[in-house]
Design a protein around this motif. Structure first.
Motif, short mmCIF file in Angstrom:
data_model
loop_
_atom_site.label_atom_id
_atom_site.label_comp_id
_atom_site.label_asym_id
_atom_site.label_seq_id
_atom_site.Cartn_x
_atom_site.Cartn_y
_atom_site.Cartn_z
N PRO A 58 -3.91 -8.41 -2.08
CA PRO A 58 -2.95 -8.01 -1.04
C PRO A 58 -2.21 -9.23 -0.51
O PRO A 58 -2.78 -10.31 -0.41
CB PRO A 58 -3.84 -7.38 0.04
N VAL A 59 -0.94 -9.06 -0.19
CA VAL A 59 -0.14 -10.17 0.31
C VAL A 59 -0.65 -10.57 1.69
O VAL A 59 -0.72 -9.74 2.60
CB VAL A 59 1.35 -9.80 0.36
N PHE A 60 -1.03 -11.83 1.84
CA PHE A 60 -1.55 -12.31 3.12
C PHE A 60 -0.41 -12.40 4.12
O PHE A 60 0.60 -13.06 3.87
CB PHE A 60 -2.22 -13.67 2.96
N GLY A 61 -0.58 -11.70 5.23
CA GLY A 61 0.52 -11.60 6.19
C GLY A 61 1.13 -10.23 6.20
O GLY A 61 1.91 -9.90 7.10
N GLY A 62 0.79 -9.40 5.20
CA GLY A 62 1.33 -8.04 5.16
C GLY A 62 2.84 -8.05 5.22
O GLY A 62 3.51 -8.69 4.42
N GLU A 63 3.38 -7.34 6.20
CA GLU A 63 4.84 -7.28 6.37
C GLU A 63 5.38 -8.51 7.08
O GLU A 63 6.58 -8.64 7.27
CB GLU A 63 5.22 -6.02 7.15
N SER B 286 -11.06 -13.05 20.64
CA SER B 286 -11.67 -11.74 20.85
C SER B 286 -11.26 -10.70 19.82
O SER B 286 -11.96 -9.69 19.64
CB SER B 286 -11.34 -11.22 22.26
N GLU B 287 -10.14 -10.91 19.16
CA GLU B 287 -9.71 -9.99 18.11
C GLU B 287 -8.78 -10.72 17.16
O GLU B 287 -8.15 -11.70 17.55
CB GLU B 287 -9.01 -8.76 18.70
N PRO B 288 -8.70 -10.27 15.91
CA PRO B 288 -7.82 -10.94 14.95
C PRO B 288 -6.36 -10.63 15.26
O PRO B 288 -6.04 -9.72 16.03
CB PRO B 288 -8.24 -10.33 13.61
N PRO B 289 -5.44 -11.38 14.68
CA PRO B 289 -4.02 -11.07 14.87
C PRO B 289 -3.67 -9.74 14.25
O PRO B 289 -4.40 -9.21 13.40
CB PRO B 289 -3.31 -12.23 14.17
N ARG B 290 -2.56 -9.19 14.65
CA ARG B 290 -2.18 -7.84 14.23
C ARG B 290 -2.09 -7.71 12.72
O ARG B 290 -2.50 -6.71 12.15
CB ARG B 290 -0.84 -7.46 14.86
N PHE B 291 -1.57 -8.72 12.04
CA PHE B 291 -1.37 -8.58 10.60
C PHE B 291 -2.71 -8.45 9.87
O PHE B 291 -2.80 -7.77 8.85
CB PHE B 291 -0.53 -9.74 10.04
N ILE B 292 -3.77 -9.10 10.38
CA ILE B 292 -5.09 -8.94 9.77
C ILE B 292 -5.60 -7.53 9.98
O ILE B 292 -6.15 -6.90 9.05
CB ILE B 292 -6.08 -9.96 10.36
N LYS B 293 -5.44 -6.99 11.17
CA LYS B 293 -5.87 -5.62 11.43
C LYS B 293 -5.12 -4.64 10.53
O LYS B 293 -5.71 -3.69 9.99
CB LYS B 293 -5.66 -5.27 12.90
N GLU B 294 -3.84 -4.87 10.33
CA GLU B 294 -3.04 -3.99 9.46
C GLU B 294 -3.49 -4.11 8.01
O GLU B 294 -3.55 -3.11 7.28
CB GLU B 294 -1.56 -4.32 9.61
N MET B 295 -3.81 -5.34 7.57
CA MET B 295 -4.29 -5.53 6.21
C MET B 295 -5.61 -4.81 5.99
O MET B 295 -5.84 -4.19 4.95
CB MET B 295 -4.44 -7.02 5.89
N GLU C 48 -6.70 -2.19 7.63
CA GLU C 48 -6.46 -0.75 7.64
C GLU C 48 -5.91 -0.27 6.30
O GLU C 48 -6.28 0.78 5.79
CB GLU C 48 -5.48 -0.39 8.76
N GLU C 49 -5.04 -1.07 5.71
CA GLU C 49 -4.40 -0.70 4.44
C GLU C 49 -5.34 -0.90 3.26
O GLU C 49 -5.28 -0.17 2.27
CB GLU C 49 -3.12 -1.51 4.25
N ASN C 50 -6.21 -1.91 3.35
CA ASN C 50 -7.13 -2.23 2.25
C ASN C 50 -8.54 -2.39 2.82
O ASN C 50 -9.07 -3.51 2.89
CB ASN C 50 -6.70 -3.52 1.54
N PRO C 51 -9.17 -1.28 3.26
CA PRO C 51 -10.45 -1.38 3.97
C PRO C 51 -11.59 -1.96 3.13
O PRO C 51 -12.57 -2.46 3.69
CB PRO C 51 -10.75 0.07 4.37
N ASP C 52 -11.47 -1.92 1.81
CA ASP C 52 -12.54 -2.42 0.94
C ASP C 52 -12.30 -3.84 0.47
O ASP C 52 -13.07 -4.37 -0.34
CB ASP C 52 -12.72 -1.49 -0.27
#
Length: 265
Positions: A117-122, A183-192, A194-198
């Protein structure tokens, strides 16, 4: 009036999910002779619990400190040449010519290997940081600090580049530093996730990505810099000087302000 868009002729944001593109073969650059001392966290960074994730040093033949200073303020002109096949997206969120160098923000995404997966997503926002964030006990003559924040505006991680002229080119160091207490990862990590949970995201700092980037500078930057060096419009060809000077045992400041370009209306 529509503001000038610093994109060096790019007409659209490229497709970022073309993960089957190969990178170019490359030979890692040699290290400076003698090698530079390993980086150590300063007192402030240690108190905050920051950790060094990676560090490497390079001898950049044929590259001058002036070229690298210029590159960081004009990245749109060479980002896809810096790591061909790996760098997927670049755009300024806050361009240096409009906001000044230290207030500039750019958005990127990059691949860490075919099929990943592209690191950084969108796209992930990279903020230029002041030297109050500089985390080390030593510095070279020129310094860049840039980092990522989460939705709570907590500092997540940073990349530091340092360089200085030497016989035959430039000495260069790059390092990645992270804040494990976030306390939480940046948004792009959360999106990655969610899109690639495995699939656990692989950060470029955990690969040979920085070696690929460093190897490319001698291949394209002298020619690119020389094409632009006499361009007369400072909003399109942004001047930049990232020389630093020491102000205390573990503190530095920039010698130059690198402000926004004031245009006549």
């Amino acid at each position: 009036m529509t503001d000038y868009q610093a994109n060096a002729g790019q007409t659209f944001t490229p497709v970022q999910k073309n993960t089957q593109i190969e990178t170019l073969p490359f030979e890692p650059l040699g290290k400076p002779e003698p090698q530079l001392p390993k980086l150590q966290l300063n007192t402030s960074a240690e108190k905050k619990g920051w950790v060094i994730q990676s560090q490497s040093q390079h001898m950049l033949p044929g590259i001058s400190a002036e070229m690298l200073d210029w590159f960081w303020a004009n990245m749109e002109k060479g980002y896809y040449l810096w790591a061909p096949g790996s760098h997927k997206r670049f755009n300024w969120v806050k361009a240096p010519w409009q906001y000044g160098f230290l207030h500039s923000v750019h958005m990127i995404s990059e691949s860490v290997g075919r099929g990943f997966p592209v690191f950084g997503g969108e796209g992930v926002e990279i903020h230029r940081l002041g030297l109050d964030y500089f985390p080390f006990t030593s510095a070279l003559e020129h310094v860049l600090v840039e980092g990522v924040f989460n939705d709570k505006n907590e500092f997540v991680d940073m990349t530091v580049h340092m360089w200085e002229d030497c016989l035959g080119g430039c000495r260069h160091i790059t390092a990645a530093v992270a804040n494990p207490a976030v306390s939480e990862p940046p948004r792009f990590i959360k999106e990655m996730l969610e899109e690639n949970p495995d699939t656990q995201p692989v950060a470029p700092s955990a690969t040979d990505h920085c070696e690929y980037e460093a190897s490319r500078w001698p291949q394209f930057l002298p020619a690119l810099y020389n094409l632009w060096k006499d361009h007369p419009d400072p909003s399109q060809n942004v001047a930049c000087n990232l020389t630093v000077r020491k102000t205390g045992d573990e503190s530095w400041e920039y010698v130059h302000d690198n402000p926004a370009v004031i245009l006549e209306r």
